[in-house]
Design an enzyme around this catalytic site. Structure first.
Site, PDB file in Angstrom:
ATOM      1  N   ASP A 155      -0.227  -3.773  -6.467  1.00 59.65           N
ATOM      2  CA  ASP A 155       0.694  -2.840  -7.132  1.00 59.65           C
ATOM      3  C   ASP A 155       2.091  -3.251  -6.676  1.00 59.65           C
ATOM      4  O   ASP A 155       2.592  -2.785  -5.663  1.00 59.65           O
ATOM      5  CB  ASP A 155       0.368  -1.400  -6.741  1.00 59.65           C
ATOM      6  CG  ASP A 155       1.183  -0.392  -7.524  1.00 59.65           C
ATOM      7  OD1 ASP A 155       1.312  -0.557  -8.747  1.00 59.65           O
ATOM      8  OD2 ASP A 155       1.699   0.559  -6.912  1.00 59.65           O
ATOM      9  N   ALA A 189       0.781  -1.231   0.000  1.00 57.76           N
ATOM     10  CA  ALA A 189       0.000   0.000   0.000  1.00 57.76           C
ATOM     11  C   ALA A 189       0.816   1.287   0.000  1.00 57.76           C
ATOM     12  O   ALA A 189       0.352   2.299  -0.523  1.00 57.76           O
ATOM     13  CB  ALA A 189      -0.948   0.000   1.198  1.00 57.76           C
ATOM     14  N   PRO A 231       2.961   4.460  -0.794  1.00 55.03           N
ATOM     15  CA  PRO A 231       2.710   5.511   0.198  1.00 55.03           C
ATOM     16  C   PRO A 231       1.237   5.787   0.498  1.00 55.03           C
ATOM     17  O   PRO A 231       0.921   6.782   1.138  1.00 55.03           O
ATOM     18  CB  PRO A 231       3.364   6.730  -0.442  1.00 55.03           C
ATOM     19  CG  PRO A 231       3.166   6.526  -1.913  1.00 55.03           C
ATOM     20  CD  PRO A 231       3.302   5.037  -2.131  1.00 55.03           C
ATOM     21  N   GLY A 232       0.331   4.962   0.000  1.00 56.07           N
ATOM     22  CA  GLY A 232      -1.072   5.087   0.365  1.00 56.07           C
ATOM     23  C   GLY A 232      -1.947   5.872  -0.593  1.00 56.07           C
ATOM     24  O   GLY A 232      -3.147   6.031  -0.334  1.00 56.07           O
ATOM     25  N   ASN A 233      -1.399   6.337  -1.694  1.00 57.75           N
ATOM     26  CA  ASN A 233      -2.200   7.145  -2.617  1.00 57.75           C
ATOM     27  C   ASN A 233      -3.309   6.326  -3.278  1.00 57.75           C
ATOM     28  O   ASN A 233      -4.452   6.784  -3.397  1.00 57.75           O
ATOM     29  CB  ASN A 233      -1.304   7.775  -3.684  1.00 57.75           C
ATOM     30  CG  ASN A 233      -0.301   8.734  -3.093  1.00 57.75           C
ATOM     31  OD1 ASN A 233      -0.516   9.263  -1.997  1.00 57.75           O
ATOM     32  ND2 ASN A 233       0.793   8.976  -3.793  1.00 57.75           N
ATOM     33  N   CYS A 280       5.035  -0.127 -12.068  1.00 60.94           N
ATOM     34  CA  CYS A 280       5.505   1.081 -12.752  1.00 60.94           C
ATOM     35  C   CYS A 280       6.776   0.750 -13.514  1.00 60.94           C
ATOM     36  O   CYS A 280       7.769   1.476 -13.477  1.00 60.94           O
ATOM     37  CB  CYS A 280       5.723   2.228 -11.763  1.00 60.94           C
ATOM     38  SG  CYS A 280       6.844   1.849 -10.409  1.00 60.94           S
TER      39      CYS A 280
END
Length: 437
Positions: free
Chosen positions: A314, A236, A238-240, A365
């Site tokens: 992610d 998770a 940085p939580g964005n 990414c």
């Protein structure tokens, strides 16, 4: 061309046979990775404000800086929470350094950020010439070779420095380098212009809107979280994306956010505390499946199989989709090849934790085949209960063709790469559905 080529990046990819494309496609990819995405995107928190209100705030900031020539702000039809800032007009883009100005040197990480519109924070300043005064304008260069010694007082001469823009000094040398008791924070140089064409505004993120790359926003839209569901964000920080999930659910349901780093979880806790639906835990997601399946689903990990309606993975990756890539000494092939191992372990846990009929979104990414299409092909072989579904809304292109992926399957994937239609970082999204028992 304002940015350096990255030959080591190309060599590493080819040595490890990680990105299997022809030489022309590789050359195009390397050139694209060295350039800066010129569109800036904000994700508006529609639980706190509305898009029109924040659009007006952005317009006010841009108008103060650029007047009548302020860049356009616009939305996207399928992403109502997104506001985009267009690049500056060509004649407003800085081209060459001013030979009358002093120079400062920044590291490559800081340099990449300022090309995206950021200002320069104190830790990023490697060198500043003596007698540089407050409010003085300076030429800003990035040290590509990494040989500039921190605190250098004379002009740094090197064939491996690249001009990035002009900034206004807000901190002097003694503030940056003479304070040994505590780390210096804050903006040291306020950028006035840069060579990328991205407006130099700093980070205008706040509780109402967050500066975020477009593919990361698309990724959560592909997950399509619904109110009342139980959702897992496996990596998770940085939580964005975690907060975006909660916002799309109307903060109604349960979002479990895991990360194996205590410091990263602490870093995102303030952000997450604004949402009643989010539960954050320091936990290694490669061990998230409980050894035994109890009837009740525990509040903390590990969790029994079939615990979640939707899962976002992610995954940790090489980050070779980040742009611009200024650093020449990129990760070696052996390091790049280590990422698919952890990605497969995480995906194996996700399949077990997903309920029948549930949705799993895998993203990175990165732009390497091994971390993207290769993982998808492996997952479909390993887990016959998984099937690909279309990763919509679609702002990227289709996946790369593979011998063990049908063309129709590749078309369901979403890859952000060199493309005339949209200018983003490199990113990859795959959406799976688990067959009902």
């Amino acid at each position: 061309m304002f940015y350096p080529k990255t030959p080591f990046l190309g060599n590493s990819l080819l040595e490890g046979e990680i990105l299997k494309v022809n030489s022309a496609a590789l050359s195009q990819l390397l050139e694209w990775l060295c350039q800066t995405p010129r569109v800036t995107t904000y994700r508006v928190n529609r639980l706190r404000t509305n898009v029109d209100t924040h659009k007006k705030q952005l317009k006010d900031v841009l108008s103060k800086r650029y007047g009548q020539r302020a860049p356009r702000i616009y939305g996207l039809a399928d992403l109502p929470e997104v506001l985009c800032i267009a690049p500056l007009e060509a004649e407003l883009v800085l081209r060459e350094p001013d030979p009358t100005l002093k120079e400062i040197i920044v590291d490559t990480s800081c340099g990449a950020a300022l090309l995206r519109g950021a200002h320069i924070y104190a830790p990023g300043v490697l060198a500043m010439e003596s007698n540089t005064q407050l409010q003085e304008c300076v030429n800003v260069y990035a040290d590509l070779a990494g040989k500039c010694k921190r605190g250098t007082t004379t002009r740094y001469e090197s064939s491996e420095k690249v001009f990035l823009g002009v900034g206004k000094v807000l901190m002097q040398r003694y503030q940056l380098y003479n304070n040994k008791d505590e780390a210096v924070t804050g903006i040291a140089v306020e950028m006035q212009s840069n060579v990328s064409g991205v407006p130099s505004l700093g980070d205008l993120s706040c509780a109402d809107a967050l500066l975020q790359n477009l593919p990361s926003i698309v990724c959560v839209r592909v997950l399509d979280p619904q109110p009342g569901e139980r959702i897992l964000d496996m990596c998770a920080a940085p939580g964005n994306k975690t907060t975006h999930i909660a916002e799309l659910m109307g903060d109604n349901g349960c979002v479990v956010a895991l990360d194996n780093s205590a410091s990263r979880v602490r870093g995102m806790q303030t952000k997450l505390n604004s949402y009643r639906s989010i539960q954050a835990h320091v936990y290694d997601s490669t061990k998230a499946v409980a050894a035994s399946s109890d009837a009740a689903c525990p509040a903390a990990p590990p969790f029994p199989c079939d615990s979640f309606d939707r899962i976002l993975l992610d995954a940790p990756c090489s980050g070779l989709g980040n742009r611009p890539q200024l650093l020449c000494s990129i990760k070696q092939a052996k390091v790049l090849q280590s990422y698919p191992n952890i990605q497969r372990r995480l995906l194996g846990q996700a399949v077990q934790l997903l309920r029948p009929g549930g949705i799993l979104v895998y993203s990175t990414c990165s732009v390497t085949e091994a971390e993207c299409e290769g993982i998808v092909a492996w997952a479909l072989r390993k887990y016959p209960e998984l099937r690909l579904v279309d990763a919509t809304p679609r702002y990227g292109g289709s996946g790369l063709p593979l011998p063990d992926l049908e063309a129709t399957q590749s078309s369901l994937l979403q890859r952000f790469g060199p493309c005339k239609d949209i200018d983003t970082v490199g990113f990859f999204i795959a959406k799976f559905q688990k067959d009902s028992k």
